[in-house]
Design a protein around this motif. Sequence first.
Motif, mmCIF file in Angstrom:
data_model
loop_
_atom_site.group_PDB
_atom_site.id
_atom_site.type_symbol
_atom_site.label_atom_id
_atom_site.label_comp_id
_atom_site.label_asym_id
_atom_site.label_seq_id
_atom_site.Cartn_x
_atom_site.Cartn_y
_atom_site.Cartn_z
ATOM 1 N N LEU A 182 1.297 9.313 -6.939
ATOM 2 C CA LEU A 182 1.339 8.384 -8.075
ATOM 3 C C LEU A 182 2.207 7.149 -7.826
ATOM 4 O O LEU A 182 2.061 6.141 -8.485
ATOM 5 N N ARG A 183 3.125 7.270 -6.854
ATOM 6 C CA ARG A 183 4.098 6.187 -6.676
ATOM 7 C C ARG A 183 3.456 4.804 -6.493
ATOM 8 O O ARG A 183 3.840 3.858 -7.176
ATOM 9 N N PRO A 184 2.447 4.668 -5.589
ATOM 10 C CA PRO A 184 1.845 3.325 -5.435
ATOM 11 C C PRO A 184 1.232 2.821 -6.745
ATOM 12 O O PRO A 184 1.357 1.645 -7.092
ATOM 13 N N ALA A 185 0.608 3.755 -7.502
ATOM 14 C CA ALA A 185 -0.024 3.338 -8.768
ATOM 15 C C ALA A 185 1.034 2.842 -9.757
ATOM 16 O O ALA A 185 0.839 1.835 -10.450
ATOM 17 N N VAL A 186 2.172 3.559 -9.802
ATOM 18 C CA VAL A 186 3.248 3.156 -10.727
ATOM 19 C C VAL A 186 3.779 1.780 -10.327
ATOM 20 O O VAL A 186 4.014 0.906 -11.171
ATOM 21 N N LEU A 187 3.940 1.576 -9.004
ATOM 22 C CA LEU A 187 4.436 0.274 -8.527
ATOM 23 C C LEU A 187 3.458 -0.853 -8.883
ATOM 24 O O LEU A 187 3.859 -1.932 -9.322
ATOM 25 N N ILE A 188 2.171 -0.576 -8.714
ATOM 26 C CA ILE A 188 1.150 -1.591 -9.045
ATOM 27 C C ILE A 188 1.207 -1.920 -10.544
ATOM 28 O O ILE A 188 1.178 -3.081 -10.949
#
Length: 578
Positions: free
Chosen positions: A93-99
């Motif tokens: 999920l980390r990349p999605a949260v950053l985006i």
Amino acid sequence: MIRQGSDFIWMPSLGDGVLFALVGLLAWVATRRLRPERQWRVLLGALLFLSFTAWLFMYSPLHKGAALLLAAGIGVQLGALGPRLRRGLLARLRPAVLICCGYLVVTPLLIRAVRQVGERRRIAALPAGRAAAPNVLLLILDTVRSFDLSLYGFPRPTTPALDRWAKRGVVFDRAYSTAPWTLPSHASIFTGHFPDDMVADWRTPLGKRKRTLAEALREHGYLTGGFVANLYYCSRESGLARGFVHYEDYSLSAPMTVWSMSLGRTILGVPAVHRLVGMRDILARKRASDINRALLSWIDSRKGERPFFAFLNYFDAHSPYTPPAQYAAAFAPTEPRQNPQIETSLTWLEAEVERQHNAYDASLAYLDAQLDSLFGALDRRGLLDNTLIVLASDHGEEFHEHGVMGHGSSLYLPGIAVPLVLWGKGLPAGIRVQHPVTLRNIPVTVMDYLDFDGPFPGRSLARHWLAPQQAVANPDTVVSGVNFAPRLPESYPVGRGSLRSLVSGRFHFMMSSDLNEELFEIESDPWERHDLAKVARYQDTLAALRSELWSYLEHSDTVGAKHFLDRLPREPDDTARH
Ligand SMILES: [Zn+2]
């Protein structure tokens, strides 16, 4: 109408993000004693339930209960995937949260930049203005009926400042809006057309075919700015922003973020939730002080010597009546109630109506003080001497005089009799016009004052001081109307059919599409308590007014008027049988 505030592409996401994080945290705390598999199932199920509820609530034809049931089913079924997704989920999920975070930071900045560039381009494209041309300030006091203003003889001192300022110009004692609600009335004030000649109705924004005052003045080099507090029917999607170089409607604030969310709006629209959180006002209400601040800031930031046309819409007198604390008990005990959207079917006790009325008058007193503050600020800037002030209301308000509260549901005088004051260099001071006039003549009057050729129908109000005899001998057609509102209860006149009315001389004639007629002699009976439509000696008057209203309808070209005409007998004399 779908809300189209440009910030609404990121505000709901921010609000939902905060809400989901809070719910996720609470669910995690509440389920921490469960086995991990079950905990993940509940967590994922709860978040999916919220996500689908928010999404389904945006689709208005779907019943909210059905939406909740459907979202709950999806949450339960897909929540079962929780335990399988658990491993490595946070890392995935980390990349999605950053985006998402990047989107929420970059998008608002990008919107601001695009807006500024667009505004600069529009200003650069303005033609040269006439040197030293007067500014024009159009103030619309939403929902202010003339009956309750001390300017018009109301015994409570609701408008002491306006009483004073209005002595500088012309006060129209009998001005009428073309409709008892916001959008068609503003549309008439902007275009000069009656609502029966254009598109602007309950669910339809103002169409693009009729030119607006802002467009016409922009073509003459005016810098145009709109500042509106009524976000239901004056925001951009209403079509009223056309012609404005600068337009301020939705604000950037936490309450506005909640308002932009389908979940926030729906949850806070439930009466029990209102009571639970002690909420007495609509979300994100813009006060007169906010509108004044925005206008003055815009005026102060202008570059060059261009004249301006500014339109202000004040929403302080609109229900629920929640005057600031220092005004709340200005006249008598008040009782601000809940969201007006859920009040229409309530029955009202006399004492409740009285307390509502007190709160309304207190709101007027606040608005008056804010107008005083604005005029003072403009005076200190040296602008009042070269500014045409046009002050009016878009419609009035009813306090159960005819069994209904609020506005938009009948055409009795409290709903359409509005203030109208004009002052500016060259206009006579201290004049009161007692002849009936319609607000649709505002744009043609402004163009006439500025000595511009204009595209607007109607006749300049100037004839009431330049040639009063002629004006009286050749009166305007003063028509108001409202179309059938099927969602309102049948106890409301407009819940049964469309309505049209005509003020002529000392009479007010009303007709509904179910062919009911009413006639009042409003000089001696301003509260319209004695219907003369069936009194024998008024039949000639009735026939003449009926014929005039018919003629008006036959020259109109919209669906609303045609719908009305289709129900009428073809010959005026036939109506005597109904
Ligand atoms: Zn209004």
